[in-house]
Design a protein around this motif. Structure first.
Motif, PDB file in Angstrom:
ATOM      1  N   VAL A   6     120.850  26.258 -14.056  1.00 48.14           N
ATOM      2  CA  VAL A   6     119.867  25.535 -14.867  1.00 48.14           C
ATOM      3  C   VAL A   6     119.257  24.405 -14.048  1.00 48.14           C
ATOM      4  CG1 VAL A   6     121.130  26.070 -16.994  1.00 48.14           C
ATOM      5  CG2 VAL A   6     121.539  23.886 -15.823  1.00 48.14           C
ATOM      6  N   ARG A   7     118.062  24.024 -14.454  1.00 49.08           N
ATOM      7  CA  ARG A   7     117.411  22.835 -13.886  1.00 49.08           C
ATOM      8  C   ARG A   7     117.700  21.681 -14.818  1.00 49.08           C
ATOM      9  NH1 ARG A   7     115.588  21.878  -8.725  1.00 49.08           N
ATOM     10  NH2 ARG A   7     113.888  20.353  -8.712  1.00 49.08           N
ATOM     11  N   HIS A   8     118.415  20.670 -14.284  1.00 54.91           N
ATOM     12  CA  HIS A   8     118.819  19.533 -15.111  1.00 54.91           C
ATOM     13  C   HIS A   8     118.607  18.251 -14.317  1.00 54.91           C
ATOM     14  CE1 HIS A   8     120.936  17.118 -18.018  1.00 54.91           C
ATOM     15  NE2 HIS A   8     121.846  16.760 -17.141  1.00 54.91           N
ATOM     16  N   VAL A  22     125.552  23.898 -22.270  1.00 52.24           N
ATOM     17  CA  VAL A  22     126.025  24.295 -20.954  1.00 52.24           C
ATOM     18  C   VAL A  22     126.884  23.170 -20.374  1.00 52.24           C
ATOM     19  CG1 VAL A  22     123.873  23.489 -19.863  1.00 52.24           C
ATOM     20  CG2 VAL A  22     125.343  25.114 -18.656  1.00 52.24           C
ATOM     21  N   HIS A  23     128.024  23.538 -19.818  1.00 52.79           N
ATOM     22  CA  HIS A  23     128.937  22.606 -19.173  1.00 52.79           C
ATOM     23  C   HIS A  23     128.729  22.738 -17.665  1.00 52.79           C
ATOM     24  CE1 HIS A  23     131.380  21.912 -22.883  1.00 52.79           C
ATOM     25  NE2 HIS A  23     130.855  23.091 -23.187  1.00 52.79           N
ATOM     26  N   LEU A  24     128.343  21.651 -17.008  1.00 50.33           N
ATOM     27  CA  LEU A  24     127.865  21.712 -15.638  1.00 50.33           C
ATOM     28  C   LEU A  24     128.975  21.541 -14.611  1.00 50.33           C
ATOM     29  CD1 LEU A  24     124.620  19.588 -16.058  1.00 50.33           C
ATOM     30  CD2 LEU A  24     124.832  22.097 -16.061  1.00 50.33           C
ATOM     31  N   ASP A  59     118.433  23.276 -24.832  1.00 47.29           N
ATOM     32  CA  ASP A  59     117.019  22.918 -24.943  1.00 47.29           C
ATOM     33  C   ASP A  59     116.661  21.700 -24.100  1.00 47.29           C
ATOM     34  OD1 ASP A  59     118.185  20.931 -26.452  1.00 47.29           O
ATOM     35  OD2 ASP A  59     117.231  21.501 -28.343  1.00 47.29           O
ATOM     36  N   LEU A  60     117.656  21.100 -23.424  1.00 49.65           N
ATOM     37  CA  LEU A  60     117.393  19.983 -22.505  1.00 49.65           C
ATOM     38  C   LEU A  60     117.412  20.417 -21.041  1.00 49.65           C
ATOM     39  CD1 LEU A  60     119.357  17.017 -24.113  1.00 49.65           C
ATOM     40  CD2 LEU A  60     116.950  17.660 -24.404  1.00 49.65           C
ATOM     41  N   VAL A  61     117.621  21.701 -20.799  1.00 52.28           N
ATOM     42  CA  VAL A  61     117.614  22.222 -19.433  1.00 52.28           C
ATOM     43  C   VAL A  61     116.639  23.396 -19.377  1.00 52.28           C
ATOM     44  CG1 VAL A  61     120.018  21.558 -19.071  1.00 52.28           C
ATOM     45  CG2 VAL A  61     119.482  23.898 -19.793  1.00 52.28           C
ATOM     46  N   ARG A  62     116.283  23.795 -18.170  1.00 51.65           N
ATOM     47  CA  ARG A  62     115.467  24.987 -17.976  1.00 51.65           C
ATOM     48  C   ARG A  62     116.311  26.026 -17.245  1.00 51.65           C
ATOM     49  NH1 ARG A  62     110.170  26.474 -18.197  1.00 51.65           N
ATOM     50  NH2 ARG A  62     109.524  28.197 -16.839  1.00 51.65           N
ATOM     51  N   LEU A  63     116.411  27.199 -17.814  1.00 49.61           N
ATOM     52  CA  LEU A  63     117.167  28.269 -17.171  1.00 49.61           C
ATOM     53  C   LEU A  63     116.440  28.734 -15.919  1.00 49.61           C
ATOM     54  CD1 LEU A  63     118.235  30.298 -20.323  1.00 49.61           C
ATOM     55  CD2 LEU A  63     119.789  29.171 -18.719  1.00 49.61           C
ATOM     56  N   ARG A  64     117.176  28.806 -14.831  1.00 47.05           N
ATOM     57  CA  ARG A  64     116.668  29.352 -13.584  1.00 47.05           C
ATOM     58  C   ARG A  64     117.202  30.779 -13.426  1.00 47.05           C
ATOM     59  NH1 ARG A  64     112.844  26.622 -11.093  1.00 47.05           N
ATOM     60  NH2 ARG A  64     113.768  26.593  -9.017  1.00 47.05           N
TER      61      ARG A  64
END
Length: 318
Positions: A6-8, A22-24, A59-64
């Motif tokens: 994800v892009r965070h 998602v747990h980073l 919804d606070l990240v963008r899936l790559r």
């Protein structure tokens, strides 16, 4: 386990997807790092990360794209798809199709993510989708037996092998290709679901009975079962390793499913381009049971390039 990239906060991070969050992992860890470490280690580390880190809402990240694969092999392994593609010439699959799985190498630099825009390839008027399942290899192997190949699978993702049918047709008339017909975009996503999640879903012959579907502008165009493939996915991995290597992170496409898994199959059966080729503004959504959904919007591409024809040569030898 669902593993995503994800892009965070301006950086790409790997994470474990649970419910709607998602747990980073620590910054700097890539999906390829996890895959190269092997599935048991990835599951252990992923469980620890999920237990020890807060959940970031999706919804606070963008899936790559979940992985940057070193190589992508794409098979043609569904009999019904081949029948439809050859319907226009009045014949079913060539006898050689039944003898062994067939694949080509596609462009790992053209991988895009769910929600990314997909540009119409320059010069194409016949853009098509192709609904597939991608197999992510998790172990190095050479001349693998099917059971060893099964154990070498790290996980599964959804794959859309975007195809410019007019460019592909010209290239394959030269008895080579596909090249630019398949060179512009391949969607992988939305994440990788690890192989253990499907272990109890294989039938006695090793097939996975998963539902696949594709919609264009919210209208369902195709629907099939992954178990209609001609070979279990492990046998595709085994064949890919014959006389060579498969390595962690390699992606193998199942090939396009039947019953509307691509537009060209329907064109072949119907004798006309109905539904029509994809146009800018069209939205293609693909869903695979147990994995999830990918979604891409088609946008206008660059104009057709000016390409000089071959220059006739005198064939001098001296």
């Amino acid at each position: 386990m669902r593993l995503a990239t994800v892009r965070h906060e301006g950086a790409d991070r790997v994470g474990v997807v649970l419910d709607d969050g998602v747990h980073l992992f620590d910054a700097g860890t890539t999906m390829l790092d996890l895959v190269r470490g092997g599935l048991p280690a990835a599951l252990g580390v992923g469980a620890a990360v999920a237990a020890a880190t807060p959940s970031v809402p999706l919804d606070l990240v963008r899936l790559r794209a979940p992985i940057e694969p070193p190589t992508i092999r794409d098979f043609v392994a569904f009999e019904e798809h081949v029948e439809g593609m050859r319907a226009g010439v009045g014949s079913g699959p060539a006898p050689a199709w039944y003898e062994a799985p067939t694949f080509y190498f596609t462009n790992p630099y053209a991988v895009v993510a769910t929600e990314d825009d997909v540009f119409v390839p320059p010069g194409s008027q016949q853009l098509d989708y192709e609904l597939e399942v991608g197999v992510v290899v998790g172990e190095t192997g050479h001349d693998l037996a099917p059971q060893a190949a099964h154990e070498a699978i790290f996980g599964y993702t959804i794959m859309n092998d975007w195809s410019a049918r007019d460019l592909q047709r010209r290239e394959m008339a030269v008895n080579l290709g596909p090249a630019k017909g398949k060179d512009s975009a391949t969607t992988l996503g939305p994440w990788i679901v690890t192989a253990d999640e499907f272990e109890d879903r294989h039938d006695a012959e090793g097939f996975l009975r998963l539902h696949l579907s594709v919609r264009v502008n919210e209208v369902e165009i195709g629907r099939d079962l992954l178990s209609n493939i001609g070979w279990p996915l492990s046998e595709l991995v085994a064949y890919a390793s014959v006389g060579t290597w498969v390595r962690p992170g390699d992606v193998l496409g199942s090939g396009t499913c039947g019953n509307g898994g691509c537009l060209a199959e329907l064109w072949g059966r119907r004798g006309e381009r109905v539904p029509p080729p994809l146009q800018p503004g069209d939205v293609v959504e693909m869903t695979v049971e147990g994995i999830g959904t990918i979604r891409n919007r088609v946008v206008e591409g660059l104009p057709k390039p000016v390409i000089a024809p071959a220059r006739p040569r005198p064939r001098d030898r001296d």
